[in-house]
Design a protein around this motif. Sequence first.
Motif, mmCIF file in Angstrom:
data_model
loop_
_atom_site.group_PDB
_atom_site.id
_atom_site.type_symbol
_atom_site.label_atom_id
_atom_site.label_comp_id
_atom_site.label_asym_id
_atom_site.label_seq_id
_atom_site.Cartn_x
_atom_site.Cartn_y
_atom_site.Cartn_z
ATOM 1 N N ASP A 25 0.875 -1.171 0.000
ATOM 2 C CA ASP A 25 0.000 0.000 0.000
ATOM 3 C C ASP A 25 0.912 1.221 0.000
ATOM 4 O O ASP A 25 1.123 1.863 1.026
ATOM 5 C CB ASP A 25 -0.902 -0.030 1.241
ATOM 6 C CG ASP A 25 -2.001 1.020 1.204
ATOM 7 O OD1 ASP A 25 -1.952 1.910 0.337
ATOM 8 O OD2 ASP A 25 -2.904 0.950 2.058
ATOM 9 N N ASP A 26 1.477 1.548 -1.168
ATOM 10 C CA ASP A 26 2.565 2.513 -1.249
ATOM 11 C C ASP A 26 2.206 3.728 -2.093
ATOM 12 O O ASP A 26 1.810 3.593 -3.274
ATOM 13 C CB ASP A 26 3.813 1.873 -1.850
ATOM 14 C CG ASP A 26 4.527 0.949 -0.876
ATOM 15 O OD1 ASP A 26 4.001 0.746 0.244
ATOM 16 O OD2 ASP A 26 5.591 0.428 -1.239
ATOM 17 N N ALA A 27 2.357 4.894 -1.495
ATOM 18 C CA ALA A 27 2.269 6.147 -2.240
ATOM 19 C C ALA A 27 3.639 6.468 -2.831
ATOM 20 O O ALA A 27 4.676 6.042 -2.311
ATOM 21 C CB ALA A 27 1.826 7.272 -1.322
ATOM 22 N N TYR A 28 3.637 7.221 -3.927
ATOM 23 C CA TYR A 28 4.888 7.677 -4.512
ATOM 24 C C TYR A 28 4.670 9.105 -5.027
ATOM 25 O O TYR A 28 3.533 9.516 -5.288
ATOM 26 C CB TYR A 28 5.351 6.751 -5.644
ATOM 27 C CG TYR A 28 4.420 6.720 -6.828
ATOM 28 C CD1 TYR A 28 4.510 7.695 -7.825
ATOM 29 C CD2 TYR A 28 3.439 5.750 -6.955
ATOM 30 C CE1 TYR A 28 3.642 7.690 -8.909
ATOM 31 C CE2 TYR A 28 2.573 5.736 -8.024
ATOM 32 C CZ TYR A 28 2.693 6.712 -9.008
ATOM 33 O OH TYR A 28 1.824 6.707 -10.066
ATOM 34 N N PRO A 29 5.716 9.894 -5.182
ATOM 35 C CA PRO A 29 5.546 11.277 -5.632
ATOM 36 C C PRO A 29 5.177 11.343 -7.109
ATOM 37 O O PRO A 29 5.711 10.589 -7.927
ATOM 38 C CB PRO A 29 6.915 11.909 -5.372
ATOM 39 C CG PRO A 29 7.866 10.760 -5.398
ATOM 40 C CD PRO A 29 7.108 9.582 -4.848
ATOM 41 N N LEU A 30 4.260 12.225 -7.446
ATOM 42 C CA LEU A 30 3.900 12.464 -8.838
ATOM 43 C C LEU A 30 5.158 12.826 -9.627
ATOM 44 O O LEU A 30 5.956 13.648 -9.204
ATOM 45 C CB LEU A 30 2.889 13.605 -8.929
ATOM 46 C CG LEU A 30 2.419 14.019 -10.320
ATOM 47 C CD1 LEU A 30 1.681 12.884 -10.992
ATOM 48 C CD2 LEU A 30 1.527 15.251 -10.231
ATOM 49 N N GLY A 31 5.358 12.151 -10.769
ATOM 50 C CA GLY A 31 6.551 12.403 -11.575
ATOM 51 C C GLY A 31 7.744 11.557 -11.162
ATOM 52 O O GLY A 31 8.888 11.890 -11.472
ATOM 53 N N ILE A 32 7.494 10.446 -10.496
ATOM 54 C CA ILE A 32 8.561 9.544 -10.069
ATOM 55 C C ILE A 32 9.404 9.129 -11.275
ATOM 56 O O ILE A 32 8.891 8.927 -12.380
ATOM 57 C CB ILE A 32 7.960 8.309 -9.347
ATOM 58 C CG1 ILE A 32 9.046 7.482 -8.679
ATOM 59 C CG2 ILE A 32 7.115 7.472 -10.302
ATOM 60 C CD1 ILE A 32 8.494 6.370 -7.786
ATOM 61 N N THR A 33 10.711 8.999 -11.077
ATOM 62 C CA THR A 33 11.607 8.648 -12.184
ATOM 63 C C THR A 33 12.204 7.250 -12.064
ATOM 64 O O THR A 33 12.730 6.721 -13.032
ATOM 65 C CB THR A 33 12.756 9.667 -12.285
ATOM 66 O OG1 THR A 33 13.455 9.712 -11.032
ATOM 67 C CG2 THR A 33 12.223 11.050 -12.631
#
Length: 390
Positions: free
Chosen positions: A196-204
């Motif tokens: 259940d993981d969020a990640y930052p918008l625009g992850i590279t």
Amino acid sequence: MKQVFAVSAFALSVIHIGAVAEPLKIGAIFPLSGANAQFGANARNGMELALEDINAHRPAGDKVEIVYADVPAPNGAAAAVQRLVSQNQVVGIVGSFVSSITLAASEATERLGVPMITHSFADQITGRGYKYIFQVAPKASTFGEKQFSYAVDLAKQAGTRIEKIAIFYEDTAYGTAQADGIRKAAARAGVEVVIDDAYPLGITDVAPLINKLRRSKAQLVFPVSYFNDGILIIRTMKQQKVDLPIVGGAAGYIIPDFQKALGPYAEDVFSIAPANYDNVPELAARYKSKYGAFMAHESIMYGAALQHMVAAADKARSHDPAKIRDAIAGLKYCEGLATGIPGGCTAFDANGLTSTAYPIFVQWRGSDLVSVFPKATAKQAPRWQGKEIK
């Protein structure tokens, strides 16, 4: 009890006889540049297609004009609304696809007393008690709930019992709200969420997420992403041979560029969707002839939003935003692009949320998206791990 108006093409032609002769100006706020520019372009194309039909049935001197504002980020939304209202004299706003931009824009439309119709999903949009904001699509938590329940239902039909799932979501208003819907639906069904993981918008770099997915024993993965992040997640999964059913969260998963970017990696990827072009084949053919690609969901939704707002202004016989707002709230519009939305109409409840629309499942087949679930809206049978479900 809320009064509901049904407007026919004949009724509109009668209304126009007494309508104000000056153009009816509608503002349109979209990201026409930046990372989400393709969504803005698709929405604009749908509105322009709708505008052709609107103006074709109006008398000379009583035309509708769209005034566009390029708003690629939330911090420019309020100023754009103010400019459209004060300088361009728009009577309503349509936009903006990106939920965080819509949230910012609707703060300004509420303060100015100007109606806004959006297709953005975030629950907060119509959850703040605002009077002037309307959503033509269900809220994000509903999409998340159906994203989960439809997938589990199809897995069951294919002979698989889902016990473990993974959720990846970008940390914006859209991603967090939709992921919450998936999470809560899984809890009610007794299904374990192993990631259940969020990640930052625009992850590279998504390799750590995919490596975690490989070790998780998840049977399904739910990535809730805009275009660039979704492409990166799917491509990395496929390249690393992580072969799980994928259920996208609309947005970047259901536009033509998704398949163009991924090629065969896109095949059989599911997504939840608010609408699909195969439900309105004649309009879809016109759109493809004009723009060279299939009609994306945001083209349908924002074209329908424009038609609803114009029909409301005609019903109100006024260019007064407050009167148009009241007409929007009381109107059930079941013509044009609204017929391409599941439920067949645009209409709103007391909070401004759609009272007729519901999510569907679409699945990639070559360069096309096909509606596959629920059965009442399906155009083709769904496939699960390459096998067709009868």
